[in-house]
Write a protein that holds these residues in place. Structure first.
Motif, mmCIF file in Angstrom:
data_model
loop_
_atom_site.group_PDB
_atom_site.id
_atom_site.type_symbol
_atom_site.label_atom_id
_atom_site.label_comp_id
_atom_site.label_asym_id
_atom_site.label_seq_id
_atom_site.Cartn_x
_atom_site.Cartn_y
_atom_site.Cartn_z
ATOM 1 N N ALA A 142 45.489 -18.086 109.024
ATOM 2 C CA ALA A 142 44.447 -19.083 108.764
ATOM 3 C C ALA A 142 44.900 -20.082 107.700
ATOM 4 O O ALA A 142 44.733 -21.293 107.858
ATOM 5 N N LEU A 143 45.518 -19.571 106.649
ATOM 6 C CA LEU A 143 45.969 -20.467 105.574
ATOM 7 C C LEU A 143 47.098 -21.367 106.051
ATOM 8 O O LEU A 143 47.164 -22.542 105.687
ATOM 9 N N ALA A 183 45.504 -24.080 107.999
ATOM 10 C CA ALA A 183 44.552 -24.946 107.301
ATOM 11 C C ALA A 183 45.132 -25.731 106.132
ATOM 12 O O ALA A 183 44.660 -26.821 105.838
ATOM 13 N N HIS A 184 46.165 -25.201 105.482
ATOM 14 C CA HIS A 184 46.596 -25.847 104.234
ATOM 15 C C HIS A 184 47.109 -27.268 104.483
ATOM 16 O O HIS A 184 47.074 -28.118 103.621
ATOM 17 N N ASP A 185 47.542 -27.524 105.721
ATOM 18 C CA ASP A 185 48.118 -28.815 106.078
ATOM 19 C C ASP A 185 47.049 -29.820 106.536
ATOM 20 O O ASP A 185 47.292 -31.021 106.573
ATOM 21 N N ALA A 186 45.864 -29.314 106.869
ATOM 22 C CA ALA A 186 44.889 -30.104 107.627
ATOM 23 C C ALA A 186 44.594 -31.473 107.026
ATOM 24 O O ALA A 186 44.542 -32.466 107.753
ATOM 25 N N ILE A 187 44.412 -31.546 105.728
ATOM 26 C CA ILE A 187 44.013 -32.823 105.126
ATOM 27 C C ILE A 187 45.210 -33.508 104.490
ATOM 28 O O ILE A 187 45.562 -34.634 104.836
ATOM 29 N N ALA A 206 38.606 -22.090 105.630
ATOM 30 C CA ALA A 206 37.817 -22.892 104.679
ATOM 31 C C ALA A 206 38.518 -22.973 103.327
ATOM 32 O O ALA A 206 38.594 -24.047 102.720
ATOM 33 N N ILE A 207 39.066 -21.842 102.873
ATOM 34 C CA ILE A 207 39.781 -21.857 101.586
ATOM 35 C C ILE A 207 41.028 -22.745 101.699
ATOM 36 O O ILE A 207 41.354 -23.499 100.778
ATOM 37 N N GLY A 208 41.695 -22.669 102.853
ATOM 38 C CA GLY A 208 42.871 -23.512 103.082
ATOM 39 C C GLY A 208 42.524 -24.994 102.993
ATOM 40 O O GLY A 208 43.300 -25.794 102.467
ATOM 41 N N TYR A 209 41.336 -25.373 103.482
ATOM 42 C CA TYR A 209 40.923 -26.779 103.402
ATOM 43 C C TYR A 209 40.738 -27.216 101.958
ATOM 44 O O TYR A 209 40.997 -28.364 101.609
ATOM 45 N N ILE A 240 49.908 -23.234 96.852
ATOM 46 C CA ILE A 240 48.608 -22.701 96.431
ATOM 47 C C ILE A 240 48.093 -21.720 97.482
ATOM 48 O O ILE A 240 47.570 -20.659 97.156
ATOM 49 N N ALA A 241 48.279 -22.062 98.755
ATOM 50 C CA ALA A 241 47.789 -21.197 99.835
ATOM 51 C C ALA A 241 48.438 -19.817 99.750
ATOM 52 O O ALA A 241 47.772 -18.786 99.905
ATOM 53 N N ILE A 242 49.731 -19.789 99.499
ATOM 54 C CA ILE A 242 50.409 -18.494 99.399
ATOM 55 C C ILE A 242 49.906 -17.713 98.189
ATOM 56 O O ILE A 242 49.675 -16.501 98.252
#
Ligand SMILES: Nc1ncnc2c1ncn2[C@@H]1O[C@H](COP(=O)(O)OP(=O)(O)O)[C@@H](O)[C@H]1O
Ligand SMILES: [Mg+2]
Lengths: 306, 275
Positions: B70-71, B74-78, B158-161, B176-178
């Motif tokens: 999930a991370l 998501a971490h790349d999304a924005i 959501a946290i990844g966003y 940060i995601a890791i």
């Protein structure tokens, strides 16, 4: 019908300590093709982002199609076309999928896309390839295609021709001329006046966030009063003295060849003087000031004229 | 609403094209199959329902893997779209930033749900095909496990966003995601274990333990799947579950809160961001 489509009144935009735009005002009329010219960092992209409502002015107001674009009014955005500077797309999708995505967001019928690809000169085979495989020119064409979705009333093109080869650039301007007749207001930015090749109705030159010139190329030439360079090579039989011509300071550059810089209002009379005896003249060149010289003139003597 | 679906559709299209969907589904399926057949060997036929064993091993797998997937999604999304320059064009379209986030969320959720359902589903299907008797209750427990795994995935999307909306560079968001993953999956539980050891067997006040367990979404998930019934007995987590006043609905509510809060935060940060 006659209300300006874009109005900027005393707009300023500050990023922290950097004043990207300081007090810019202009109006763009319907159907006008306007060039926004300035060096890198002059504030062109910032002005375009302000017109799109992507950023808010720190001072002044922006109106596009009668609304404040920063409010994000969907009806206004539907009538805007934007080509960002060095546009990029989702690499994994094909050109067709990319355009379909943007068409859906603009509520434009997806079946109209074939015509659009043809207009910007993307072959059907290319449209079905992933954007990853596109050349810079093809990406720019796809970028233009998405900007043209839904027949926009205002087109904002940020450095649309930089990095394109001359043939592609010409092709691009032909497309833009076609839109002009449809009543679309077109603003295109460029960091070089020469790239525009006299294609625009009006030029706005900005420097360090300030407008330093605004008018037709003809008008700007008139204001700048840049001299025309005339070069005359005399025929063998004629004397080796400079051609007659009143108050002109002729300069010998080569054997029998003389050059002079003449003010615009003296140009015709001097040409008539020089050519009274056609047999005496072997060659004659008239070099009008280039756009680069014009540009350099305004950037050099900034604040001279608004 | 329509814009949300348009963005979700594009995310799914991209996920299919760059093989995200395929890779995660195959990974989950391969691990699930391995675990279910390795896991069934030692227990043999001692009367425990085979699928319940699988549920225990897959839940443990989920805790490590689903947040990570999930991370990564998501971490790349924005920040990724901002860095590549596609966000600038997108926000010039008639679409709100809320719709962009929700659309991406829906798309990423669909990718994750597909991978979990089909990845884990193969394990259950393989068990059923090899002739194992599976009771209806076990099927329900299995479905509940998959659903809660997807919920856990949504939490970490959501946290990844949030990390993506905060960061100015993709690599920062990835880092940060890791860190977030390490914290919730390893460090938090080790610290909690340390506290329990330090207490030397004296029970913590039960209210405190409850709070500590729902403050980590992976613990809430663990308790939800391993804390009760057959699985509780198998995993040995039934003991802890006995000490808490947390029940299923409360744990689900905790997970939902863990989805809503970061998503709202990500939206706030993204809405204020100028680009
Ligand atoms: N997001 C930003 N943050 C800080 N400074 C910026 C930002 N965007 C632009 N600038 C600065 O504002 C000035 C004008 O930039 P820009 O409008 O991009 O110029 P141009 O498009 O004419 O090259 C530059 O000095 C640039 O560094
Ligand atoms: Mg620029």
């Amino acid at each position: 019908m006659t209300a300006p489509t874009v109005t900027l009144s005393s707009v300023a935009k500050r990023y922290g300590r950097i004043e990207a735009v300081k007090d810019v005002s202009f109006e763009l009329e319907q159907g006008q093709t306007v060039a926004l010219v300035g060096h890198n960092g002059a504030g062109k992209t910032t002005l375009i982002k302000l017109m799109l409502g992507l950023i808010r002015p720190t001072q002044g107001t922006v109106q596009v199609l009668g609304k404040d674009p920063a409010r994000g009014d969907f009806a206004v955005r539907q009538r805007l076309g934007y080509l960002p500077e060095s546009v990029s797309f989702h690499m994994a999708l094909t050109g067709r999928e990319t355009l379909a995505f943007y068409a859906r967001l603009k509520r434009v019928d997806v079946s109209d896309m074939a015509g659009l690809f043809e207009r910007v000169g993307l072959a059907p085979a290319a449209a079905d390839r992933p954007v990853r495989t596109y050349s810079k020119g093809m990406r720019q064409r796809l970028g233009l295609a998405q900007a043209l979705l839904g027949a926009p009333r205002v087109l904002l093109l940020d450095e649309p021709t930089s990095g394109l080869d001359p043939a592609l650039r010409r092709n691009f301007y032909e497309l833009v001329s076609g839109l002009r007749s449809a009543g679309t207001t077109i603003l295109l930015s460029s960091h070089a006046l020469t790239e525009l090749e006299d294609r625009t109705d009006r030029v706005i030159i900005v420097n360090e966030g300030v407008t330093i010139a605004d008018g037709t190329l003809e008008k700007l030439r008139g204001i700048a009063r840049l001299p025309t360079r005339i070069s005359v090579t005399l025929a063998d039989g004629a004397g080796i003295t400079a051609p007659s011509g009143g108050q002109v300071a002729w300069k010998a550059v080569r054997d029998r060849t003389f050059e002079a810089e003449v003010a615009p209002e003296n140009k015709i009379s001097i040409l008539r003087d020089v050519t009274t005896d056609p047999a005496a003249v072997a060659a004659l060149h008239v070099v009008e000031p280039t756009l680069d010289e014009l540009y350099a003139h305004f950037l050099g003597g900034r604040g001279m004229m608004r | 609403m329509n814009n949300i679906l348009i963005v979700a559709r594009k995310e799914i299209q991209e996920g299919l094209r760059n093989r995200w969907v395929l890779a995660t589904t195959l990974l989950l399926a391969a691990l699930a199959l391995t675990l279910s057949f390795l896991g069934s060997a030692p227990t043999g036929n001692v009367g425990v329902n085979q699928l319940d064993v699988v549920i225990v091993s897959l839940s443990s797998l989920t805790i490590f893997l689903v947040p990570l997937i999930a991370l990564l999604l998501a971490h790349d999304a924005i920040v990724g779209e901002i860095e590549r320059g596609t966000m600038l064009l997108l926000i010039s379209y008639p679409i709100g930033r809320r719709q962009i986030i929700f659309g991406k969320f829906l798309g990423h959720l669909a990718i994750l749900a597909f991978a979990t359902l089909f990845g884990y589903g193969t394990a259950a299907a393989a068990l059923a095909l090899t002739g194992t008797e599976i009771g209806l209750a076990s099927w329900w427990a299995f479905l509940a496990m998959i659903t809660s795994s997807i919920l856990l995935g949504m939490v970490f999307i959501a946290i990844g966003y949030v990390t993506s909306a905060l960061s100015s560079e993709r690599s920062t968001a990835g880092g940060i995601a890791i860190g977030v993953w390490l914290f919730f999956v390893l460090i938090y539980d080790m610290a909690l274990l340390g506290v329990l050891v330090a207490a030397e067997g004296r029970p913590l006040p039960s209210g405190l333990l409850d709070i500590l367990l729902v403050l980590n979404p992976t613990d809430a998930y663990r308790l939800l799947n391993l804390g009760s019934g057959e699985a509780g007995a198998l995993s040995g987590l039934g003991g802890i579950a006995g000490h808490t006043g947390l029940n299923g609905p409360m744990l689900v509510a905790a997970l939902v809160a863990w989805i809503a809060a970061p998503l709202t935060l990500a939206l706030r940060i993204f809405s204020r961001r100028e680009l």
